[in-house]
Design an enzyme around this catalytic site. Structure first.
Site: not given
Length: 486
Positions: A79, A142
């Site tokens: 992605h 993240y």
């Protein structure tokens, strides 16, 4: 191209934070010290000051996400997202794989890194992410610098985890890995439409500098937009706020109310303030909200001209309406960290300007009267554009930079005389003081026309910009080249 790293820090000092580059431009591997004791360990997972000092972009994260993987073999990707992210492991281990899906020479380049808690990776937008959990109960986290939304997901770029051209050697074969139905059907690299680079937006496309920027950036930047008043009208802030700024990483404001004499007229003062100050406040707010690098053009008119040479750090001392509005705008722009202010003087470019006017008078055999007690150097709009491009391309420190031609300080009379000389005109230029010139103008039927006060000295010190590696052009050579285009 594939690179396999491990969580064993490659730094000679594993107890110190370190950052290394990878074959994918902008993709960085961070080695994070783990401070252990009998209870476990502690790490600084995100430490802005230390990491930025070592070369991590100051990417201003706004959201923290976590991905829990119950079983080894859980695999996600590829992605490519429209934001930057800093990925690290909270517990367990993963194989991180990245393929560059951005438009450009590095498209398709691959990097893999085996990661545990001691490693983090900075991923620039447009680089495709893939992750495989290597242990049960693996969690990675993240930081991202945009808020996720369904609309944002529509701008993702995808590639297939199993593509042999990408060629990732997954530790747990994909036939035994757990993948989502969507990930199974992502396109092969050969079928991927590359992720477009972030956009550069230039305001004031029809002005002298706007035209120079378009000529330059059209050949060096593949995703630049040049906007005029029909799209963004600086007298109408709603056109600024209503523009789609997503995907813009650089905004160059080459638009301004520059009619310095007209700005003194009572009927124009509000417009000058609206364009040069109020609109700039909205641009700064947009830049801050979207973390856009803002490039703004300043002027020698922010100074009163009592000093013979002006540095970037001189305190403002404007004398007129135009200078006051430009000084106020500089203060606003300076409030946003990611800014470049380029201070100019005596600008010459495409369209109406002093040099073009003198050349026309010379061609018609007219001998003009020109002031000889205002001093400075010309700045050609092509050179301003080149300086902007240089600062952006080299990542020069943010801040203010003077830009003009290099060479001796001259007067407007000197420049006019040189134009007549270079064009071989039969006429001559008559020197006059500023006070005498204004008296003459009043005597020619314009006693009520406002005239802005001019700085006596407009020469700009060029030390700071030359220290970035940019070499300002010689003023006389630029003048010759410019006259050859008329």
């Amino acid at each position: 191209m594939s690179t396999r790293g491990t969580d064993a820090a490659t730094s000679s000092r594993p107890d110190e934070l370190s950052i290394e580059e990878t074959p994918i431009p902008g993709l960085l591997v961070l080695h994070l010290p783990l401070h252990r004791d009998n209870r476990g360990w502690f790490k600084e997972n995100w430490q802005r000051a230390k990491m930025v000092a070592l070369g991590l972009p100051d990417f201003a994260p706004v959201q923290n996400n976590m991905s829990f993987n119950a079983s080894a073999g859980a695999t996600r990707g590829f992605h490519a997202e429209p934001w930057d992210k800093l990925v690290s492991v909270a517990c367990g281990r993963i194989l991180g794989a990245w393929v560059d899906l951005r438009e450009g020479d590095s498209f398709g380049r691959v990097v893999t890194v085996e990661m545990g808690p001691q490693t983090a990776v900075f991923v620039p937008r447009g680089v495709g992410n893939g992750y495989q959990a290597l242990e049960d109960g693996t969690t990675y986290t993240y930081l991202v610098n945009e808020h996720w939304s369904p609309a944002a997901k529509s701008s993702y770029t995808f590639a297939n985890l199993a593509d042999p051209e990408i060629g990732v050697d997954w530790p747990i074969p994909l036939a035994r890995a757990e993948r989502s139905e969507a990930d199974l059907h992502h396109p092969l690299l050969a079928e991927v439409t590359p992720f477009k680079p972030a956009r550069t937006v230039v305001l004031g496309a029809s002005g002298q500098l706007g035209q120079s920027l378009e000529a330059l950036l059209a050949t060096t930047t593949g995703n630049a937009e040049f906007l005029g008043r029909d799209t963004i009208d600086l007298t109408r802030p709603e056109t600024i706020d209503g523009y789609d700024w997503d995907g813009v990483d650089t905004l160059i404001n080459a638009a301004a109310f520059t009619a310095v004499d007209a700005a003194e007229a009572p009927e124009n003062r509000a417009t000058a303030w609206a364009v040069n100050v109020t609109a700039v406040r909205h641009l700064v707010e947009v830049a801050r909200r979207h973390r856009i690098t803002l490039v703004h053009i300043s002027s020698d008119y922010v100074f009163d001209g009592t000093r013979e040479v002006h540095t970037e750090d001189e305190e403002f001392s404007p004398m007129g309406v135009y200078g006051t509005t430009k000084a106020a705008a500089d203060e606003l722009v300076s409030s946003w960290d990611r800014h470049y202010i380029l201070r100019t003087s005596w600008v010459v470019g495409h369209g109406h300007n002093f040099v073009a006017t003198m050349a026309e008078l010379a061609s018609r055999g007219i001998s003009p009267t020109v002031v000889d007690d205002q001093f400075g150097r010309l700045t050609f709009s092509d050179d301003i554009a080149a300086a902007i491009s240089h600062l952006l391309a080299t990542g020069a420190p943010f801040g203010s930079y003077n830009i003009s031609s290099e060479g001796p300080t001259v007067s407007w009379y000197d420049i006019a005389t040189r134009v007549f000389e270079l064009t071989g005109a039969a006429g001559s230029v008559c020197p006059v003081s500023t006070a005498q010139y204004l008296a003459q103008q009043a005597g020619h039927g314009a006693p009520g026309r406002p005239v802005a006060p001019r700085p006596t000295h407009s020469t700009l010190d060029l030390t700071r910009i030359t220290q970035t590696g940019f070499q300002p052009a010689d003023g006389d050579q630029r003048l010759k080249a410019y006259l050859a285009t008329l």
